[in-house]
Design a protein around this motif. Structure first.
Motif: not given
Length: 127
Positions: A85-87, A89-94
């Motif tokens: 579900e949060f994948q 967002y974590s990709q965007a942060a990276q």
């Protein structure tokens, strides 16, 4: 009529005119004092209403902060990087860490421009 009597009569007339002007001025000053008093009472009511609103808002903020703190304790157990579900967002942060711009991150991660912009701002503020 002698010169002295004429002088006294002129003095009396000037004194009466001065008295009339003084009474008119006194009436204006009293009216202004009443209006000023009304404005002071209105300001006092406004300040009291504003203060009570501020106190209420402060209490709501404290309650919200307590809820957020308890939610943070609950969410510490979630692994955001491995949760589907949060994948995005974590990709965007990276991607933001790598220096990509907001539009590119939004396109690649399937996020809206507003979400990507918000993530970018959060990333910049955490640095």
């Amino acid at each position: 009529m002698t010169l002295v009597e004429t002088g006294l009569l002129a003095s009396l007339l000037i004194s009466l005119i001065a008295l009339v002007f003084a009474l008119i001025s006194l009436r204006r000053v009293r009216q202004q004092a009443r209006e000023t008093e009304k404005l002071i009472h209105k300001l006092m009511r406004d300040v009291a209403a504003s203060s009570s609103g501020s106190v209420g808002m402060g209490q709501r903020l404290l309650a919200m902060e307590k809820r957020l703190q308890s939610d943070v304790k609950k969410t510490e157990k979630i692994d955001y990087y491995n949760d589907d579900e949060f994948q995005p967002y974590s990709q965007a942060a990276q991607m933001f860490k790598m220096g990509m711009d907001c539009d590119e991150v939004a396109r690649r991660c399937g996020l809206s421009r507003a979400e990507a912009s918000l993530l970018e701002m959060m990333q910049k503020s955490s640095r």
